[in-house]
Structures are given as C-alpha cells and as structure tokens.
Motif scaffolding. Sequence first.
Motif, PDB file in Angstrom:
ATOM      1  N   LEU A 139       7.127  -1.888  -9.095  1.00 12.49           N
ATOM      2  CA  LEU A 139       6.516  -2.900  -8.247  1.00 12.49           C
ATOM      3  C   LEU A 139       7.224  -3.029  -6.909  1.00 12.49           C
ATOM      4  N   ALA A 195      -0.803 -11.907 -11.835  1.00 15.58           N
ATOM      5  CA  ALA A 195      -1.106 -11.282 -10.551  1.00 15.58           C
ATOM      6  C   ALA A 195      -0.270 -11.884  -9.429  1.00 15.58           C
ATOM      7  N   THR A 196       0.061 -13.176  -9.538  1.00 21.57           N
ATOM      8  CA  THR A 196       0.870 -13.839  -8.509  1.00 21.57           C
ATOM      9  C   THR A 196       2.242 -13.207  -8.399  1.00 21.57           C
ATOM     10  N   ARG A 238       3.229 -10.198  -9.379  1.00 19.77           N
ATOM     11  CA  ARG A 238       3.157  -8.820  -8.885  1.00 19.77           C
ATOM     12  C   ARG A 238       2.904  -8.797  -7.382  1.00 19.77           C
ATOM     13  N   THR A 239       2.072  -9.719  -6.899  1.00 19.64           N
ATOM     14  CA  THR A 239       1.806  -9.777  -5.455  1.00 19.64           C
ATOM     15  C   THR A 239       3.070 -10.106  -4.678  1.00 19.64           C
ATOM     16  N   LEU A 240       3.877 -11.031  -5.191  1.00 15.51           N
ATOM     17  CA  LEU A 240       5.134 -11.377  -4.525  1.00 15.51           C
ATOM     18  C   LEU A 240       6.041 -10.159  -4.398  1.00 15.51           C
ATOM     19  N   ILE A 296       5.263  -6.943  -4.578  1.00 16.53           N
ATOM     20  CA  ILE A 296       4.691  -5.901  -3.725  1.00 16.53           C
ATOM     21  C   ILE A 296       4.870  -6.245  -2.247  1.00 16.53           C
ATOM     22  N   THR A 297       4.750  -7.537  -1.913  1.00 19.23           N
ATOM     23  CA  THR A 297       4.964  -7.960  -0.525  1.00 19.23           C
ATOM     24  C   THR A 297       6.422  -7.767  -0.125  1.00 19.23           C
ATOM     25  N   GLN A 309       7.450  -4.242   0.942  1.00 16.33           N
ATOM     26  CA  GLN A 309       7.081  -3.762   2.275  1.00 16.33           C
ATOM     27  C   GLN A 309       8.054  -4.235   3.359  1.00 16.33           C
ATOM     28  N   LEU A 333       6.077 -15.857   2.111  1.00 17.12           N
ATOM     29  CA  LEU A 333       5.385 -15.438   0.899  1.00 17.12           C
ATOM     30  C   LEU A 333       4.410 -16.506   0.431  1.00 17.12           C
ATOM     31  N   ARG A 334       3.294 -16.076  -0.122  1.00 16.68           N
ATOM     32  CA  ARG A 334       2.292 -16.954  -0.688  1.00 16.68           C
ATOM     33  C   ARG A 334       1.860 -16.423  -2.048  1.00 16.68           C
TER      34      ARG A 334
END
Length: 438
Positions: free
Chosen positions: A52, A87-88, A90-92, A94-95, A98, A111-112
């Motif tokens: 991730l 999903a929340t 994993r999104t954190l 992944i952001t 980057q 972050l959101r």
Amino acid sequence: MIARPADGPLCGTCWRRHPAATRPCDRCGVITRLHHFGLCAACARPEVVRNLLTTPEGHLHPAANGVLDVLCGNDNPAAVLKWLQSATARTLLITIAQHAKPLDHALMDRLRPAKAAAKLRALLVAHGALPARDEHLAMLEQWVGMATAAIADPIERRLVHRFAIWHHLRRLRQASSPQNPIGYGPITVVRGELSATIALLTWLRRRGTTIGAANQSDIDDWLTSGPAGRRGASAFVTWAVRRRHAIGINLPARTGTMRRQVLPHHDQRWQLTRTLLHDEDIHPVDRVAGLLVLLYAQPVTRIATLTLDRIHTDANGTHVRLGRSPIRLPPPLDSLVDKLVQRRSGHIAIGRSAPNSWLFPGAAPGRPLSAARLNARLQQHGIPVRLGRNTALIDLAAQLPAAVLSQLLGLHLQTATNWTVEAGNTRLRYAAAVAVQP
C-alpha cells in the motif's frame, strides 16, 4: 456459508471456532488462523502494508517508510490488517505513498477524511514518528486562517487576524505544553468570540460604517437586535479601543449565571453518589469520573487528563492528587480507582502498544478520553455535570477554608476564596474582624 469441513458447512462465526480453521503458517510455522496465501497475520502484515505504501513505480518514499515502521511494529498484526480492510485506511496509505518529502504534520493536515487521519496521526506521534503537538491549538490556528481569509474587506481582515494572533493565540501558545495541552473548552470560547467579532464587523459594514467610525449607539443597536451570543465580541471591542482602532465605544461582557446554579434538591447529589458507588452495572470509567465530580468538584476537562502518576496506593490506602496535596480516597471509591488503574483501556483499534499514562484512555493511541465524550457519558447516567460540580463545590466551600480548598482541589486561591464567600463561609471575615479589634 464460508467453509465446508468434513463435519458439514459452517458460517463465519462457527468457522472461527472450528479446529480446522487453524493451520501452520508456511513461513513461521505457528499454528493459528491464517490471513492469506498460507501466511499468518504477523507474516502477512509487512507485505500488505508495504504494497500500500509503495508507489506504482516501486518507490518507497521517506514519509511512507516512517509509517511502515510504525504499522509493522509491536502492535497486534491482526488488528492492523483488519483496519487495512477499510477503504478509508487504504486511501490514507496510498496518499502518503505519493508524498516524496519526509513525514510531517502538514501532510497529515491535508489527508481526508480528517477523523481517520487524526487517529493515524495519534498513532505516529505515540510511536515517535511525528513530534507531539497540541491538536486543539493546531485546529484553532487552521480555523483562524480560514475564517479571516473569508473576510472581504482587507483592512478588517488584517484587524481580525491581528486580534486573533496577539490577543488569543499568543496566550494559548504560552499556556500550551506537551504535558498540559489546551482543552476543547477554551478553544470553543475563542472560536465563539472570533465568530461574534466577524459578525459585528459585517453588521457594521452593512450599516454603512466601520469599527473605527462606530459610536455607542451602533453598539447598543447591535446588542439589542440579536441573540445574547453577540456579547462575544466584547473582547474585540475592548482590544480595539485600547489600541485606538476604535474610539468611545463599550460592549459589556456577558455575565455568567451558571456558577450560582446548583442541584434543585439537596439529596440528589447523595443519591447519585450512592448509585455510582454501588451499581456494578455502570462502567468503572463513568463511576470514577462521576464521583470525582460529585465528591471533589472536579471539572470533566481536568478529570479526562488525569495521569497515573497522580494515583498512589500504599499501606495507608489509595490517594489521588488533584491539587498540591493528595487526598485519601474513602472506601469503596479507593477500590474502584484501583480497579480502573488495573483494567483501564480505551476503544483503540490499533496502537494498543503505544505508551499511555492516562487514567482515562481515549480512542486514539496515546491520547486521553475527550472531555466532551466523558461529559456525554455522565449525562447518559443522569448526572448533570455542571450543577453537580457547583453543588459539591458550594458544600465543600462552606466547610473548608479557602487555602485548604485550593490545595486539595487544585483551584486558584482567589477562585477558592470567591466560592467560600458564595457559600457564606465567614471564617475569614471573622478572623479579620478579630484581628482589628482593639
């Protein structure tokens, strides 16, 4: 049905208890419930987290590396993997992957969703991946920036920003420390005053004037044509006059009447106390916190931030230090506090291994239970926190000298003196009268 062993198909609940659900891990050999591809949770966690946090190009940036070290640390691997199923979460990650620069609070602020990011931030701070900061103060600083940026007039924008920085934020920054962060209460008061200030300037502009040209008639009309919350602009008006941004106007501050309000029935406080002492169905957190309010007049903001070093148990009993002098707790309150110290735990999904010295741990790693949440829990048991504290304080002030009240309860001496006068404790007046007798 999720499994079909030899003795028949099973649902998820039954499968978790079935012996066939545990197998040896292909990597470490531990017999346990496997996570995936023949690996247990401990062996699968590093791969899942690393995937991730790695960019599509295969890079692992410094920010992602710091998060990887924390999530693959000493925490419960199964809890981390369960958290990563959302999903929340994993999104954190992944952001964060980057972000090419080192991990910092500025990244976490962007972050959101903010609530999930706040819990991840607390975990990183608790494990030393991020420096500690006063979160309530940081949120106020961000709010001030957004609120002042929304002011259309540049002169008023600079004036409000200057007032917020030099009157409020400077004082809060000086009072804040890692051991004593600013509570939510003072932050709410400041936001209310700044909101009232912006509303006043907007109202004056629509009236065709400014704060520099306004007269007392304008201020009186402002007060009488709206809700009582408009008095929140009092601090700004006083500050503006003192610094000659305004001339000859005065906005009286609101007068608090809540301090004089107590429980309507004298026995109500003791009925609530007996319930908390003896009702085993109430959670120990609520019992101890409620008793500290009803017996020792402690505000929930202070109760929520009590640490274990303020609790001491020896052959003479259990003592709690609320002020400068420790208080010996009577039974059965002493056993309740001892039980809470031994069994304390917050509602933490991940981060249970983080250092935590709070008597009332919260849902975020290394953070205490919030005062707002603690207040809501006590309200659910029918405990009116403010009235209960006022009743306890007026009762104690009627029996104890102000100096003793200050040392035991952690009150400022002047505050304790005001309460003794409020309670009709005339010991100080009597002593003063005797001292001036010829």
